[in-house]
Design an enzyme around this catalytic site. Structure first.
Site, mmCIF file in Angstrom:
data_model
loop_
_atom_site.group_PDB
_atom_site.id
_atom_site.type_symbol
_atom_site.label_atom_id
_atom_site.label_comp_id
_atom_site.label_asym_id
_atom_site.label_seq_id
_atom_site.Cartn_x
_atom_site.Cartn_y
_atom_site.Cartn_z
ATOM 1 N N HIS A 49 58.645 21.631 -11.831
ATOM 2 C CA HIS A 49 58.788 20.492 -12.734
ATOM 3 C C HIS A 49 59.680 19.429 -12.093
ATOM 4 O O HIS A 49 60.625 19.752 -11.381
ATOM 5 C CB HIS A 49 59.409 20.963 -14.054
ATOM 6 C CG HIS A 49 59.400 19.915 -15.122
ATOM 7 N ND1 HIS A 49 60.545 19.268 -15.538
ATOM 8 C CD2 HIS A 49 58.389 19.386 -15.844
ATOM 9 C CE1 HIS A 49 60.231 18.401 -16.487
ATOM 10 N NE2 HIS A 49 58.933 18.456 -16.688
ATOM 11 N N SER A 56 48.185 32.925 -17.686
ATOM 12 C CA SER A 56 48.398 31.586 -18.219
ATOM 13 C C SER A 56 47.386 31.237 -19.306
ATOM 14 O O SER A 56 46.310 31.818 -19.380
ATOM 15 C CB SER A 56 48.258 30.597 -17.054
ATOM 16 O OG SER A 56 48.171 29.293 -17.518
#
Lengths: 492, 492
Positions: A210, A413
């Site tokens: 991120h 995921s």
């Protein structure tokens, strides 16, 4: 020092200026200045030159790397106006404001309904907590030590922290943590703790981390080494090894992604630790921060997932509260070892509290929202929701592929990655997050099969329009998610 | 990559551990570790040795400098429990949670009623906004550029920013800013912008600056020079001059307090600028951040106050939103010049937005609260409230002095500083902020004459008990607020 004070009003001048500003206001002037003409992707850097290209894989075109920035909202903002003297009598202003809010609420409902791209669980009901909005709740300073300000919610906050400490297996008297304002604050805190433990440490983070990790490096003036990723988005531990060996004399601070932002890839924590050990880094020479923004709360309920636990040599874990849990405003949880926190904290008499947080004043409502949902759902409730999300994500991926659209879903995921829709309006309508040639849908508890069907049907219909002429082709996404997941004319 | 995923529950293990933790839990173990045995005041440093003592002024005793930390709340937190399988049927859990919340609400009402020490306006009614709590509103990234996430409140946020830009006299196309999570975030941002503009700049801040300024210096690895203060709490510009001349070769980044935390002292912005100029610092060699946490919104309405305006060579101003305006959760406003912000921002494709904020994900409710109040009250409404606060502050100071209690009120302030009450329970009951021998009451719009009377009567009554024996005397506060304001046996 004392004595009467004269008071004046600023409004006459201000009113005049307001008019001047409104007349001369040139919206493009606001947009144009801050935008750089050509833009490199923040967490990718000069991608082509650094990475070896896979054979037969098309490079993302230059065009696709320029960022399409959102619309400037300065010209459409809701200006604040000075009340008229008879406003209270006529009720005009109140009526105006009520109308604005009603319109806004309708817009929020529509936008909430058509949301797929960000990992926010929009399905919550905090009606029971509406009564608390009348109070200015502030958990300033340390969560564990009461400050003199009495309107706080520490009893809820610590309850939430204990719940996460149990989840991540650290004893009550061995952890410290707090409810943050968002995932970024957790990352900023984790990296800062790492730096305070190892002032000359080097920060390692995969290039798909991120952007707040790289922001932290810049803020804290740390040397940051970007590590390559596999096509899945996971950190490439062979590259990590090479880079560690280049810097053997310096302690290592590592950001481990428990779910990357774009591909939902989970870094292999065990392999990261093994790599460190094999390169000669003993446990007192590295600090691992786990960025568990979304998956930090999903992983404990997935059997094959590498376990995030303080029984392993990690320093901190952070997770967002507004993502899988769902919350009206962004928030997060940060947990670290108490032994690390002393290096960061200083006593501040003003608060009668130590302050090892980043923010000082802290939103006291967020802990109550989290406390409420965790209590209602419990570990079992989250387990069920994780199951549902993974199931629905598989459904979406299968249906995309069935329609001839390239798509990828990492094993651990619920983030389905697929070709970026060509039409900006379609992307905006479904609020998809995009990067280069790919877009993603994050399947959260509020994303039902019905919603996915509406989305899929619309996408298939639009594609038949976008690609009706032969010279316009769907983008190749092999460079982003691998040849085997691409369905472009070359790879299908 | 794909394929079915096995899912397991973490709860059986966790439940077992929860019990172990509860049994063995030793509350002191949590408190004792992080507390340093002897503590220096964070923004004071080794005060006695550095400052010349005024003649006849008692030093604060060593004891008074040790921080009395608040109670540890780990043992009294509201633990989160796993729902029983039949909870939904019996409704037991729901009833339990409703009871906890009702009790908490009563406690909040009582604590709100007896609050005097922190600069929070607790008087607000946001009932009209309760409907918005159902939405996950997030203004992630830049306020002026829409991100792909549609559930935001940028139109309100930019309206609020424009209002403050008018107040601080900067044109719409020349400023950039955002709604922060609190005053600290504004300060962290302002100092960061300063550092990015002058990477080798030295940070100057008076020793009575808010602790977030010194936190910023540490986070950002900046050289920080603490400047002495006058007895009023204002920055001592003659000391500032000496320290500037010591570092003439380095650019200066200066924090100017528009109201210090403890004494409400307003630094003389014009004198600070003059001092810089006289020391040979041209406007391209310094960056001023104005920390206007509380008074940034009060000063524009006080005639004799030095004006905070971007027509002067300042770089940024921040103010808190939960203080004078009043808001359920902490928030703030940060405004800077657009020319400075480019150095900080990087394009992040994920958001389709530049992100020059500290936090990334940002609370979208806070801007609506601010928009609502600013619209309702307007400049004129705030002017009236400032008037009332200053009037009531004078009333409090006069009555304290009338009762033989040492007290100070800075000219531009509604913060009344007086002797620290001896009894910790009294301090907690009224939620007074204390430092060394002094305490303060910040007179906010919700602090009425009636509330002050109750407080005063109680204080006078308690003092007659605390000091009934001659050998127990009220503390000397001359070192804190000057001989002329002290009423101890030596100075009265």
């Amino acid at each position: 020092m004392a004595g009467p004070v004269e008071i004046e009003t600023a409004s006459p001048n201000v009113k005049e200026k307001m008019e001047i500003l409104t007349d001369n206001f040139d919206p493009p002037a606001v947009v144009v200045e801050p935008l750089l003409p050509v833009v490199t992707v923040a967490n990718g850097g000069p991608r082509e030159s650094e990475e070896e290209e896979e054979e037969g894989v098309e490079k993302p075109t230059k065009k696709s790397k320029e960022i399409e920035l959102g619309r400037n909202v300065h010209s459409t903002c809701l200006a604040i106006t000075e009340p008229e003297t008879n406003d209270e009598f006529t009720g005009d202003k109140e009526a105006y404001m009520a109308a604005v809010l009603a319109r806004y609420r309708r817009n929020l409902m529509e936008r909430t309904k058509h949301h797929l791209g960000y990992p926010y669980n929009l399905d919550f009901d905090y009606g029971a907590l509406a009564q608390l909005q009348h109070f200015s709740i502030n958990n300033l300073g340390d969560p564990f030590i009461e400050s003199n300000y009495g309107v706080h919610s520490r009893q809820f906050e610590v309850g939430v922290l204990d719940w996460f400490a149990r989840l991540w297996e650290i004893e009550k008297n061995e952890f410290w943590g707090y409810i943050t304002n968002c995932g970024t604050e957790g990352n900023l805190h984790g990296i800062l703790v790492g730096r305070e433990v190892f002032p000359d440490g080097i920060l390692y983070a995969s290039r798909e981390s991120h952007y707040s990790i790289f922001k932290a490096a810049r803020m804290y003036r740390m040397v940051c080494v970007k590590v390559h990723t596999l096509v899945s988005g996971e950190i490439d531990c062979s590259d990590f090894r090479v880079k560690l060996l280049d810097n053997k004399d310096k302690p290592a601070i590592i950001n481990v992604n428990i779910g990357t932002t774009v591909k939902g890839a989970v870094d292999d924590l065990d392999l990261v630790i093994q790599t460190l050990e094999k390169c000669g880094f003993s446990h007192d020479k590295f600090y691992i921060h786990c960025d568990g923004a979304l998956f930090g709360l999903m992983m404990p309920f997935i059997k094959r997932a590498p376990k995030v636990t303080f029984k392993k040599p990690i320093g901190s874990v952070s997770v967002s509260g507004h993502k899988f849990v769902g919350c009206p405003m962004p928030c997060g949880v940060q947990i670290t070892r108490m032994e690390h926190i002393n290096v960061l904290s200083s006593n501040v008499e003003y608060l009668a509290s130590k302050d090892a947080t980043i923010m000082g004043s802290r939103n006291g409502h967020a802990p109550i929202f989290l406390w409420y949902t965790l209590n209602k759902k419990g570990y079992k409730g989250f387990q069920k929701e994780v199951q549902k999300c993974l199931r629905n994500a598989h459904y979406l991926k299968d249906r995309l592929r069935g329609a001839g659209i390239g798509a990828m879903l990492n094993e651990l995921s619920s983030t389905v990655v697929f070709e970026r829709p060509q039409d900006v309006e379609f992307v905006r309508r479904w609020q998809l997050a995009c990067e280069r040639n790919i877009a993603h849908v994050v399947v959260m508890p509020n994303v039902t099969i019905e919603k996915l069907d509406v989305f899929l049907n619309e996408l298939v219909e639009k594609r038949s329009i976008w690609y009706q002429e032969e010279h316009v082709q769907p983008p190749c996404i092999a460079a982003d998610i691998g040849k085997e997941n691409c369905a472009c004319s070359l790879h299908k």
